[in-house]
Design an enzyme around this catalytic site. Structure first.
Site: not given
Length: 323
Positions: A27, A272
């Protein structure tokens, strides 16, 4: 990743996007880009994420919008960060600005899915990635005499795509066996961009100290149950203590949240990957299916999900699943 445009009489008079961390928000850059500031009073500001209303690295964007006397603001999606979470919208409305919320909300959420996951679920956005053969193996059968290098299943184009993915995520995780057997570098070589933070599991301190992941070239976190990993301190290597008798994926997520790491790509090994699948801690699974057949070896992880996308990478197939 936030974008902003300012429109007056159906013409874009200003635009901006988020600067690198610590710099101006979208902005601010959009408002500063408007040459004739007198047009702001009759202009509409469009922004993909709710303007902030707190002091952080920069002042509140909502204050600048009010100060600039914009009459209307259109917001894609409300910020779920507890520091914002509707406070920006409220501040704008209290100062007489017409506010519209929820325009292209799905698209705005997708762009910042890592950010939203991090703040909503208090963990990083988790991407699982592996390559498997046509008959469902992730690696060949290995023994103590096997060469310590990767077993390539995917083609060179798929491998380059993986390096692109690495450049898009904040961190990359592998288990002990993957480091010992493959000696990976876990960096970005076949693409441009920053290297992800390397995350390594090493419970019983089996990884040799001369492997690539300990070369100090990239920040590396080692998850271990020992306070002493090296005889001497290694630069850019940080120890994180885990209790391997408890739920490991959950502990890793907590540590990464504490370290403000918003995304992770898990590249192996099978154990994993499966541990995160079993814990239901994943947001995407990106699976390459190569044209090779091993007949025996290390089985690929078992996962169930909704197929979001499937496409060919030359003679390989890429399948993307979501929970």
């Amino acid at each position: 990743m936030v974008g902003c445009v300012i429109v007056c009489d159906d013409k874009i008079i200003g635009e901006g996007y988020t600067s690198p961390y610590g710099g101006n928000h979208a902005e601010v850059n959009a408002i500063e880009s408007v040459k004739d500031k007198s047009l702001l009073e009759s202009a509409v500001l469009y922004v993909s994420l709710e303007p902030c209303n707190h002091f952080g690295k920069t002042p509140p964007c909502s204050n600048l919008i009010v100060y600039s006397k914009l009459s209307k603001v259109v917001i894609g999606i409300v910020d779920n960060n507890s520091l914002v979470a509707g406070k920006g919208v409220e501040h704008l409305k209290e100062n007489g600005i017409d506010v519209v919320v929820g325009v292209l909300e799905t698209e705005c959420r997708e762009i910042n899915k890592r950010f939203f996951t991090f703040h909503q679920k208090k963990r990083p956005y988790i991407i699982l990635k592996w390559a498997e053969t046509k008959d469902g193996f992730i690696d060949k059968k290995r023994d103590k005499n096997s060469i310590k290098e990767p077993t390539w299943i995917s083609n060179k184009y798929a491998q380059q795509l993986v390096h692109k993915w690495r450049s898009e995520e904040q961190s990359i995780l592998v288990g002990t066996n993957t480091v010992i057997e493959d000696n990976p570098r876990l960096n970005v070589r076949s693409w441009h961009g920053e290297n992800p933070i390397r995350l390594v599991l090493d419970n019983s301190l089996r990884i040799p100290h001369d492997v690539n992941v300990f070369d100090s070239s990239v920040k590396t976190l080692v998850f271990t149950n020992s306070k002493i990993l090296f005889d001497d301190e290694k630069e850019n290597v940080q120890l994180e203590l885990l209790d391997y008798a408890k739920k490991v994926p959950e502990q890793i997520c907590d540590i990464l949240f504490r370290n403000e790491i918003q995304s992770i790509i898990i590249e192996g090994g099978a154990q994993t990957l499966q541990s995160f699948i079993n814990a239901n801690l994943w947001d995407e699974a990106r699976i390459f299916i190569g044209d090779k057949i091993f007949k025996e070896g290390l089985k690929a992880p078992q996962i169930k999900g909704i197929e979001k996308e499937r496409k060919l990478i030359f003679d390989n197939e890429l399948k993307i699943l979501v929970p």
